[in-house]
Design an enzyme around this catalytic site. Structure first.
Site, PDB file in Angstrom:
ATOM      1  CD  GLU A 181      -3.096  -1.307   1.845  1.00 40.49           C
ATOM      2  OE1 GLU A 181      -3.582  -2.440   2.094  1.00 40.49           O
ATOM      3  OE2 GLU A 181      -2.639  -0.682   3.331  1.00 40.49           O
ATOM      4  CG  ASP A 310      -1.668  -7.097  16.439  1.00 43.64           C
ATOM      5  OD1 ASP A 310      -2.322  -7.832  15.599  1.00 43.64           O
ATOM      6  OD2 ASP A 310      -1.425  -6.654  15.085  1.00 43.64           O
TER       7      ASP A 310
END
Length: 427
Positions: A181, A310
């Site tokens: 990205e 995470d």
């Protein structure tokens, strides 16, 4: 050392749930116990919840910071059983059921959710960090934006052609979704946004390199989509190099195998490591430092301590649950259900991850989508990616602003947040 809770009075006998981290896992857990007879303390180093999947848009001047972040107090203002505390956790004492803050305060808990996320991992090369910043926080994004925009300014002022080329060379290390990205958007800025704004340099001549040590970009996607992503990146003007790990990074550039690349802007999108708080729990961790949790997301040997997002390492159906926003939200909600089950004296159920697919955007009208075997790329994938991200943004105002900003950027190629903030970079 004082032990306290902001609402702790003689009368308040409700179980105390402490949540560390106001990201997707922590926030979704807090909201899921809004009507439960518990008192919650939500601790975070920052005062805002951040929509991390769009962080690269702030780093590349497409969106301004408030578009993708909202104050935690504002989000939770109607939830009377939550107290938001700004603070850094210095340590955890699992046996004593205490959380120690950096300012010396101690919070006692009945249940704890550790959802403090991940940070950058430089694979033992922490000396690379100043030269190749990663992208995890708004501060990171604003710093990267400053580096990118300043690089074009330095190139404009530079008389030496070799030095000018180095300022116009951008290297991104790591070919996962963030790297892809960033690379795609950087190429668009150089080719379109800045065109015609400089007199001595042509921004279109900027080189954007995406460096991936593995054999292909977007390794978590099917191979066919990896190839499509690579083709779409190359069409945007990104040089994709795979199969060679970075050997060294300094202020002047990167060493890629035997090749030296002079690049004054190097960005890190390669590795993440779990928050160091996991080590305080005294339980086994995986290679990335994540906690190997029980099926209900609790910590082995400590049924009242949970880990989500995470920081948690867990497998569902034989596959590791990925570190993505939907997984963190599902984990947060599951922990809330597990805590409520424990309070009722029931046994919490095992966490089940529902995989909604994988998305990555590459640039204007280019993206790849993998939805349970349904694979598509290009314009349709881009619209799908856009709709999904706008849908998941917190707060109606954010959705509206992002949609307007994107629509404007889409038609005009302009990027609205191109203001250099903060100190000038060295060099």
């Amino acid at each position: 050392m004082s032990q306290h809770h902001p609402h702790a009075t003689g009368e308040d006998r409700r179980p105390h749930v402490v949540i560390v981290g106001g990201g997707f896992a922590g926030l979704w857990a807090a909201r899921a116990v809004s009507s439960a007879p518990v008192r919650i303390t939500l601790l975070d180093r920052g005062n805002h919840h951040l929509f991390q999947p769009l962080l690269y848009q702030v780093a590349t001047a497409g969106l301004s910071a408030p578009n993708i972040a909202a104050p935690l107090r504002q989000i939770l203002r109607r939830q009377k059983n939550v107290t938001v505390l700004l603070g850094e956790v210095a340590g955890i004492s699992p046996a004593e059921k205490q959380v120690h803050l950096a300012d010396g305060r101690t919070l006692a808990f009945d249940h704890l959710l550790l959802a403090s996320g991940a940070t950058h991992a430089y694979f033992g090369h922490d000396d690379w960090a100043p030269h190749a910043p990663g992208l995890k926080t708004l501060d990171d994004a604003l710093g990267i934006r400053r580096r990118i925009l300043t690089a074009f300014e330095r190139a404009e002022a530079e008389d030496d052609p070799a030095k000018r080329d180095a300022w116009l060379t951008f290297a991104i290390v790591g070919g996962g979704p963030t790297g892809v990205e960033l690379a795609g958007t950087l190429a668009e800025i150089a080719r379109h946004t800045l065109r015609g704004e400089f007199r001595r340099v042509d921004p279109r001549k900027a080189r954007v390199l995406l460096l991936e040590a593995g054999p292909r970009v977007l390794a978590s996607f099917p191979e066919s989509l990896s190839e499509k992503a690579r083709a779409q990146l190359q069409k945007l003007g990104v040089e994709v190099r795979t199969g060679v790990p970075v050997a060294a990074i300094d202020d002047e550039g990167v060493q890629l195998g035997d090749t030296r690349i002079a690049a004054r802007t190097v960005l890190w999108a390669a590795g993440v490591a779990a928050s160091p708080l996991a080590r305080d729990l005294g339980v086994p961790l995986d290679r990335a430092g994540r906690v190997l949790v029980e099926p209900d997301l609790s910590v082995p040997g400590h049924p009242s301590i949970f880990v989500a997002g995470d920081l948690a390492s867990i497998q569902c159906d034989g596959k590791p649950v990925p570190g993505v926003a939907p997984a963190a939200k599902q984990m947060g909600r599951h922990v809330a259900r597990s805590i409520l089950a424990r309070l009722r004296g029931a046994t919490p159920s095992a966490f089940r991850y529902r995989d909604f697919g994988n998305l990555a955007t590459i640039g204007r009208m280019a993206a790849v989508v993998d939805l349970h075997g349904l694979k598509f790329s290009g314009l349709l994938a881009w619209w799908f990616w856009l709709a999904a991200h706008v849908f998941f943004l917190i707060g109606f105002r954010n959705r509206l602003v992002v949609l307007i900003d994107w629509a404007q950027a889409y038609w005009s190629y302009q990027r609205s947040a191109r203001i250099i903030l903060g100190g000038d970079r060295d060099g």
